[in-house]
Scaffold this motif. Structure first.
Motif, PDB file in Angstrom:
ATOM      1  N   ILE A 184       0.910  -1.154  -0.206  1.00 15.79           N
ATOM      2  CA  ILE A 184      -0.018  -0.047  -0.015  1.00 15.79           C
ATOM      3  C   ILE A 184       0.894   1.145   0.223  1.00 15.79           C
ATOM      4  O   ILE A 184       1.790   1.524   0.820  1.00 15.79           O
ATOM      5  CB  ILE A 184      -0.955  -0.014   1.304  1.00 15.79           C
ATOM      6  CG1 ILE A 184      -1.801  -1.297   1.202  1.00 15.79           C
ATOM      7  CG2 ILE A 184      -1.702   1.376   1.282  1.00 15.79           C
ATOM      8  CD1 ILE A 184      -2.527  -1.525   2.613  1.00 15.79           C
ATOM      9  N   TYR A 231       2.608  -1.257   4.361  1.00 17.39           N
ATOM     10  CA  TYR A 231       2.687   0.288   3.807  1.00 17.39           C
ATOM     11  C   TYR A 231       3.948   0.768   3.432  1.00 17.39           C
ATOM     12  O   TYR A 231       4.992   0.278   4.138  1.00 17.39           O
ATOM     13  CB  TYR A 231       1.979   1.062   5.025  1.00 17.39           C
ATOM     14  CG  TYR A 231       1.889   2.481   4.626  1.00 17.39           C
ATOM     15  CD1 TYR A 231       0.902   3.118   3.740  1.00 17.39           C
ATOM     16  CD2 TYR A 231       2.854   3.518   5.352  1.00 17.39           C
ATOM     17  CE1 TYR A 231       1.022   4.303   3.533  1.00 17.39           C
ATOM     18  CE2 TYR A 231       2.608   4.625   4.784  1.00 17.39           C
ATOM     19  CZ  TYR A 231       1.960   5.324   4.008  1.00 17.39           C
ATOM     20  OH  TYR A 231       1.688   6.557   3.753  1.00 17.39           O
ATOM     21  N   ALA A 242      -4.875   4.187   3.785  1.00 19.69           N
ATOM     22  CA  ALA A 242      -4.065   2.834   3.724  1.00 19.69           C
ATOM     23  C   ALA A 242      -4.360   2.152   5.144  1.00 19.69           C
ATOM     24  O   ALA A 242      -4.450   0.845   5.143  1.00 19.69           O
ATOM     25  CB  ALA A 242      -2.511   3.399   3.903  1.00 19.69           C
ATOM     26  N   VAL A 254      -4.777   6.486  -2.664  1.00 19.97           N
ATOM     27  CA  VAL A 254      -4.093   5.257  -2.328  1.00 19.97           C
ATOM     28  C   VAL A 254      -3.493   4.223  -3.102  1.00 19.97           C
ATOM     29  O   VAL A 254      -4.662   3.915  -3.924  1.00 19.97           O
ATOM     30  CB  VAL A 254      -4.609   4.592  -0.803  1.00 19.97           C
ATOM     31  CG1 VAL A 254      -3.901   3.612  -0.487  1.00 19.97           C
ATOM     32  CG2 VAL A 254      -5.144   5.755  -0.006  1.00 19.97           C
ATOM     33  N   GLU A 272      -2.783   8.403   4.726  1.00 22.82           N
ATOM     34  CA  GLU A 272      -2.410   7.349   5.783  1.00 22.82           C
ATOM     35  C   GLU A 272      -3.659   6.772   6.257  1.00 22.82           C
ATOM     36  O   GLU A 272      -3.508   5.374   6.548  1.00 22.82           O
ATOM     37  CB  GLU A 272      -1.398   8.132   6.938  1.00 22.82           C
ATOM     38  CG  GLU A 272       0.043   8.330   6.384  1.00 22.82           C
ATOM     39  CD  GLU A 272       0.745   9.259   7.437  1.00 22.82           C
ATOM     40  OE1 GLU A 272       0.061   9.479   8.413  1.00 22.82           O
ATOM     41  OE2 GLU A 272       1.685   9.428   6.956  1.00 22.82           O
TER      42      GLU A 272
END
Length: 225
Positions: A156, A178, A166, A188, A163
């Motif tokens: 991701i 991530y 994610a 994303v 964020e």
């Protein structure tokens, strides 16, 4: 018998060798031609052999260089070789560490989800996009990218504004990692790997606040340590 007049016959002289002077043979143009033809033949054969050796050496070098380039490219795509400046979707000066904050679970449709196929499995990105679309995600790009490490479920990628999105994806798809970049929007990217199978059942998704997981950014302990 004697010749007419009673004189004895004179002995016949040998034909004079016009190619000799004072007992030494004179070198003629034909001799020079034969000599230079022979030398030219030797020189030509030697030159041909030398050229063949040179061409063979160059060919072997080029083949070795090509093989080395292919192996290096495969190592980079697998993630076994990391070349500074070649990291996917990361700009100079962008965030490099794993975020440490705590995030609330956002709605599935609150951000744009781009899905990329990071494998050689044809159509995998499209299949994943359909699965996420059915769960209410807003799908953006659906494309293929460079290969990611075999066995990885998905990577991701998002900027600081993405964020929370994610974090949402990690609650719906177990086993992801991530990776931050410096984009300014909340989109994303999901790079789907060979380990991708299915989402967590919707009724079992944990929607309590939590943090982001970045196992691919975390140094692994040495064996035996």
């Amino acid at each position: 018998m004697t010749e007419t007049g009673g004189q004895p016959p004179r002995p016949r002289r040998k034909p004079k060798d016009i190619l000799r002077l004072r007992g030494e043979r004179i070198i003629t143009e034909d001799d020079l031609d034969r000599t230079f033809l022979e030398e030219d033949g030797v020189e030509t054969e030697y030159g041909d052999r030398r050229r063949h050796i040179f061409h063979g050496t160059v060919l072997v070098f080029l083949v070795a260089l090509l093989v080395a380039a292919v192996l290096a490219a495969l190592a980079v795509m697998r993630g076994d070789l990391v070349i500074p400046g070649w990291e996917a979707r990361q700009t100079a000066g962008g965030p490099k560490g794993c975020p440490t904050g705590t995030y609330d679970y956002p709605d599935n449709g609150s951000f744009t989800l781009n899905i990329y196929n990071g494998t050689r499995l044809e159509g995998l990105a499209g299949q994943a996009a359909e699965v996420f679309k059915e769960r209410g995600y807003k799908i953006g790009k659906v494309e293929s990218v460079d290969l990611i490490r075999p066995g990885v479920v998905a990577v991701i990628v998002a900027g600081p504004a993405g964020e929370a999105g994610a974090f949402n994806l990690q609650r719906n798809l177990k086993g992801t990692s991530y990776k931050p970049d410096a984009r300014g929007d909340n989109s994303v990217d999901l790079l789907v790997g060979t380990g991708f199978r299915e989402l967590v059942p919707e009724e079992l998704v944990d929607q309590t606040p939590g943090s982001i997981s970045c196992p691919l950014l975390t140094p692994q302990p040495a064996a035996g340590g």
